[in-house]
Design an enzyme around this catalytic site. Structure first.
Site, PDB file in Angstrom:
ATOM      1  N   ARG A   7       0.823  -1.218   0.000  1.00 36.87           N
ATOM      2  CA  ARG A   7       0.000   0.000   0.000  1.00 36.87           C
ATOM      3  C   ARG A   7       0.855   1.266   0.000  1.00 36.87           C
ATOM      4  NH1 ARG A   7      -1.994  -3.266   3.888  1.00 36.87           N
ATOM      5  NH2 ARG A   7      -4.181  -3.896   3.876  1.00 36.87           N
ATOM      6  N   ILE A   8       1.844   1.316   0.897  1.00 35.47           N
ATOM      7  CA  ILE A   8       2.620   2.553   1.031  1.00 35.47           C
ATOM      8  C   ILE A   8       3.523   2.757  -0.190  1.00 35.47           C
ATOM      9  CG2 ILE A   8       4.311   3.801   2.459  1.00 35.47           C
ATOM     10  CD1 ILE A   8       3.117   2.289   4.911  1.00 35.47           C
TER      11      ILE A   8
ATOM     12  N   ARG B 116       7.988  -9.065  -4.100  1.00 35.53           N
ATOM     13  CA  ARG B 116       7.867 -10.516  -4.302  1.00 35.53           C
ATOM     14  C   ARG B 116       6.911 -10.827  -5.444  1.00 35.53           C
ATOM     15  NH1 ARG B 116       6.794 -12.674   1.579  1.00 35.53           N
ATOM     16  NH2 ARG B 116       5.611 -10.773   1.392  1.00 35.53           N
TER      17      ARG B 116
ATOM     18  N   THR C  86      11.636   4.974   5.269  1.00 36.91           N
ATOM     19  CA  THR C  86      10.534   5.302   6.192  1.00 36.91           C
ATOM     20  C   THR C  86       9.849   4.008   6.642  1.00 36.91           C
ATOM     21  OG1 THR C  86       9.019   5.598   4.326  1.00 36.91           O
ATOM     22  CG2 THR C  86      10.049   7.580   5.189  1.00 36.91           C
TER      23      THR C  86
ATOM     24  N   ARG D 287      11.448   0.397   8.246  1.00 35.58           N
ATOM     25  CA  ARG D 287      11.993  -0.042   9.534  1.00 35.58           C
ATOM     26  C   ARG D 287      13.513   0.054   9.471  1.00 35.58           C
ATOM     27  NH1 ARG D 287       7.785   0.793  11.465  1.00 35.58           N
ATOM     28  NH2 ARG D 287       6.421  -0.608  12.632  1.00 35.58           N
TER      29      ARG D 287
ATOM     30  N   GLU E 228      16.279   2.365  17.681  1.00 33.63           N
ATOM     31  CA  GLU E 228      15.632   3.617  18.080  1.00 33.63           C
ATOM     32  C   GLU E 228      15.512   3.719  19.601  1.00 33.63           C
ATOM     33  OE1 GLU E 228      11.911   4.017  15.937  1.00 33.63           O
ATOM     34  OE2 GLU E 228      12.938   3.582  14.055  1.00 33.63           O
TER      35      GLU E 228
ATOM     36  N   HIS F  22      11.081   9.147  13.460  1.00 36.81           N
ATOM     37  CA  HIS F  22       9.982   8.190  13.233  1.00 36.81           C
ATOM     38  C   HIS F  22       8.616   8.903  13.217  1.00 36.81           C
ATOM     39  CE1 HIS F  22       8.959   3.640  13.555  1.00 36.81           C
ATOM     40  NE2 HIS F  22       8.069   4.274  12.807  1.00 36.81           N
TER      41      HIS F  22
HETATM   42  C1  GLV Z   1       4.782   2.855  12.059  1.00 36.23           C
HETATM   43  O1  GLV Z   1       5.960   2.769  11.953  1.00 36.23           O
HETATM   44  C2  GLV Z   1       3.872   1.778  11.842  1.00 36.23           C
HETATM   45  O2  GLV Z   1       4.303   0.646  11.575  1.00 36.23           O
HETATM   46  O3  GLV Z   1       2.659   2.012  11.943  1.00 36.23           O
END
Ligand code: GLV
Length: 326
Positions: free
Chosen positions: A156-157, A177, A236, A238, A267, A285
């Protein structure tokens, strides 16, 4: 039934919990994560836990909270939870996808633009009172429009990031994938390529893959060495997708032009040297950090918890196998 909310969350979720019938809530109203011992003690005999990505829910926590039936993570990523162990124990895990897609894509673009156009460096110059006026050679950055954006992880992102690239007339290549539906691929003008090709051809490499054992240090010294010296890395997703030691070395040696990071391996600790690098843009984050989106995440996490505790299928189960076995 009892449920513990491990940290202060936006009110929308608390309203959902308050109006749920037969649910007794214990709420840590402080905006700070708990130690493992406190998390275990407060979760105690609860059937439900609403937690944040700052809570590590490992085998020890799961073993110490014997009545847990549902863990609702207020995040889309759930690498903070040992899902395999939760599944083995018959504990349902839920997450909050969808509501933060566009917000995280927006932040990705903010970082991409900031690192290419040296916004952080410029802001530091102005604030230090050291800006002496416009200069033809001042803070020249990388071009964004018309360049190639490589997206690793086209969920999605990743797709929302690609959609925004259309406005910048960029060429989009992606590694995933599985391939996108051809209609969506043509709508996004995106082409699927192998990882090595993506690394070599992209002016901007942006990470949107989940963090798993398989994606640990997906971007390592070898990958960084194959990027173009004029290219940028944006993360953005992990932190541990990137070998931060290798990244710091690559940025120090100008092996790549820059990196923009919202997430880190440990973190909130940064790898030594990262903070001093001018070619790194460092955000704390903030991917989903808007009033609207955090409210929606809070509401969704609470809804998942209440639905699962009342025996309904929650909106976003991460390990639906647990439901099928019941
Ligand atoms: C933020 O990092 C999330 O996974 O929602």
């Amino acid at each position: 039934m009892k449920a513990f909310v491990s940290r202060a969350i936006p009110p929308a979720g608390l309203q959902v919990l308050d109006t749920a019938t037969g649910l007794e809530i214990d709420y840590n109203s402080h905006d700070a994560g708990l130690s493992k011992a406190d998390l275990i003690a407060r979760t105690g005999q609860s059937e439900g836990l609403l937690c944040l990505l700052t809570d590590t829910i490992d085998a020890e926590v799961l073993a110490s909270c014997p009545n847990l039936k549902v863990i609702s993570n207020m995040a889309v990523g759930y690498n903070n939870i040992d899902v395999a162990e939760a599944t083995r124990r018959g504990i349902l895990v839920t997450n909050t996808p969808g509501v933060l897609t566009d917000t995280t894509a927006d932040l990705t673009w903010a970082l991409l633009l900031a690192v290419a156009r040296r916004i952080g460096e410029g802001e530091r110059l102005v604030r230090a009172g050291e800006w002496h006026g416009w200069g033809p050679l001042q803070l020249l950055g990388g071009e964004v429009n018309g360049k190639t954006l490589g997206i690793i992880g086209m969920g999605r992102i990743g797709q929302a990031v690609a959609r925004r690239a259309l406005g910048f007339n960029m060429k989009v290549i992606y590694h995933n994938r599985s391939g996108l539906d051809p209609a969506l691929e043509s709508e996004l003008k995106a082409t699927r390529v192998g990882l090595d090709e993506l690394i070599a051809k992209s002016d901007f490499v942006s990470l949107h893959a989940p963090y798993t054992k398989e994606t640990h240090h997906l971007i390592n010294a070898e990958k960084l060495a194959r990027m173009q010296p004029t290219s940028y890395l944006i993360n953005t997703a992990r932190g541990p997708l990137v070998d931060e030691a290798a990244l710091v070395a690559a940025l120090k040696n100008n092996r790549i032009a820059g990196a923009a990071l919202d997430v880190y391996e440990e973190e909130p600790v940064l790898y030594p040297g990262l903070r001093e690098l001018d070619n790194a843009v460092l955000a704390p984050h903030l991917g989903s950090a808007t009033h609207q989106t955090r409210g929606e995440m809070s509401r969704l996490a609470a809804t998942n918890l209440v639905m699962a505790l009342s025996g309904k299928r929650p909106l976003h189960p991460v390990n639906p196998d647990v439901l099928e076995k019941k």
